[in-house]
Design a protein around this motif. Structure first.
Motif, PDB file in Angstrom:
ATOM      1  N   PHE A   5     -10.610   6.839  -9.105  1.00 18.56           N
ATOM      2  CA  PHE A   5      -9.932   6.110  -8.172  1.00 18.56           C
ATOM      3  C   PHE A   5     -10.507   5.665  -7.362  1.00 18.56           C
ATOM      4  O   PHE A   5     -10.505   5.028  -6.562  1.00 18.56           O
ATOM      5  N   SER A   6     -12.108   5.726  -7.227  1.00 15.69           N
ATOM      6  CA  SER A   6     -12.811   5.906  -6.429  1.00 15.69           C
ATOM      7  C   SER A   6     -13.821   4.107  -7.659  1.00 15.69           C
ATOM      8  O   SER A   6     -14.712   3.486  -6.616  1.00 15.69           O
ATOM      9  N   MET A  10      -9.764  -0.205  -8.107  1.00 15.96           N
ATOM     10  CA  MET A  10      -9.563   0.445  -7.686  1.00 15.96           C
ATOM     11  C   MET A  10      -9.269   0.134  -6.176  1.00 15.96           C
ATOM     12  O   MET A  10      -8.163   0.175  -5.136  1.00 15.96           O
ATOM     13  N   SER A  11     -10.663   0.093  -6.168  1.00 20.39           N
ATOM     14  CA  SER A  11     -10.980  -0.092  -4.306  1.00 20.39           C
ATOM     15  C   SER A  11     -10.311  -1.362  -4.484  1.00 20.39           C
ATOM     16  O   SER A  11     -10.214  -1.642  -3.126  1.00 20.39           O
ATOM     17  N   SER A  14      -6.635  -1.707  -4.124  1.00 16.27           N
ATOM     18  CA  SER A  14      -6.362  -0.462  -3.204  1.00 16.27           C
ATOM     19  C   SER A  14      -5.987  -1.861  -1.602  1.00 16.27           C
ATOM     20  O   SER A  14      -5.196  -1.826  -1.039  1.00 16.27           O
ATOM     21  N   LEU A  15      -7.099  -2.198  -0.877  1.00 19.03           N
ATOM     22  CA  LEU A  15      -7.474  -3.155  -0.439  1.00 19.03           C
ATOM     23  C   LEU A  15      -6.318  -4.062  -0.651  1.00 19.03           C
ATOM     24  O   LEU A  15      -5.991  -4.527   0.713  1.00 19.03           O
ATOM     25  N   LEU A  17      -3.569  -4.386  -1.849  1.00 19.91           N
ATOM     26  CA  LEU A  17      -2.271  -3.488  -1.061  1.00 19.91           C
ATOM     27  C   LEU A  17      -1.778  -3.575   0.360  1.00 19.91           C
ATOM     28  O   LEU A  17      -1.161  -3.890   0.810  1.00 19.91           O
ATOM     29  N   ASP A  18      -3.102  -2.873   0.939  1.00 17.64           N
ATOM     30  CA  ASP A  18      -3.040  -2.429   2.324  1.00 17.64           C
ATOM     31  C   ASP A  18      -2.970  -3.950   3.023  1.00 17.64           C
ATOM     32  O   ASP A  18      -2.020  -3.913   3.917  1.00 17.64           O
ATOM     33  N   THR A  77     -12.348  -2.297   4.974  1.00 16.56           N
ATOM     34  CA  THR A  77     -10.535  -1.987   5.419  1.00 16.56           C
ATOM     35  C   THR A  77     -10.095  -3.105   7.207  1.00 16.56           C
ATOM     36  O   THR A  77      -8.977  -2.491   7.248  1.00 16.56           O
ATOM     37  N   TYR A 112       2.061  -8.653  -3.052  1.00 12.79           N
ATOM     38  CA  TYR A 112       2.140  -7.340  -3.464  1.00 12.79           C
ATOM     39  C   TYR A 112       3.006  -6.861  -4.411  1.00 12.79           C
ATOM     40  O   TYR A 112       2.257  -5.845  -5.150  1.00 12.79           O
ATOM     41  N   THR A 119      -2.146  -2.740 -10.982  1.00 18.20           N
ATOM     42  CA  THR A 119      -2.306  -1.455 -10.748  1.00 18.20           C
ATOM     43  C   THR A 119      -1.537  -0.185 -11.840  1.00 18.20           C
ATOM     44  O   THR A 119      -2.330   0.332 -11.906  1.00 18.20           O
TER      45      THR A 119
END
Length: 135
Positions: A5-6, A10-11, A14-15, A17-18, A77, A112, A119
């Motif tokens: 997950f790192s 995935m980063s 995640s960014l 999605l944020d 972020t 989104y 993902t």
């Protein structure tokens, strides 16, 4: 064992999605304030900020790994919220255009949803690899 997950994929997911979640909240806030006098629309300027930082080659943005065993840099972020003070659509100073905000909300929802799909596909691929293709 590496932390799955790192990794970079995935980063970045995640960014994204944020950013989309914060943008959704900001657009919804604009729509909620459609009748508030002197309210100025807001937006989240992540893609613009990222492009600017890359083009300027900002020392704060560019990370370098000098050894392959060094940890990767943290993902920045900072999602800057910008306020559009230059326009006004009504006499009361409010500049929120309900049609434009609705279009932006639909575009953001599609973005989104596509990131959620990507993902899920990535995690399904990892599960397949981990189980060595067996079900």
């Amino acid at each position: 064992m590496p932390n799955i997950f790192s990794n970079r994929i995935m980063s970045e997911l995640s960014l994204g999605l944020d950013w989309a979640a914060k943008r959704h909240h900001t657009i919804a806030n604009n729509l909620a304030n459609i009748d508030t006098p002197r309210y100025k629309r807001q937006d989240v300027a992540f893609p613009e900020t990222l492009a600017k930082e890359i083009n300027n080659k900002s020392p704060d943005f560019l990370f370098r790994r000098t050894h392959p065993r060094h940890l990767p840099p943290p993902v920045n972020t900072s999602l800057a919220v910008t306020v559009d003070r230059g326009t006004s659509h009504r006499n009361d100073g409010n500049n929120v255009d309900v049609e434009a905000e609705t279009v932006e909300l639909a575009k953001n929802t599609t973005y989104y949803d596509s990131l959620i799909d990507r993902t899920g596909a990535y995690l399904r691929m990892l599960r397949l690899v981990i189980s060595e293709g067996r079900r």
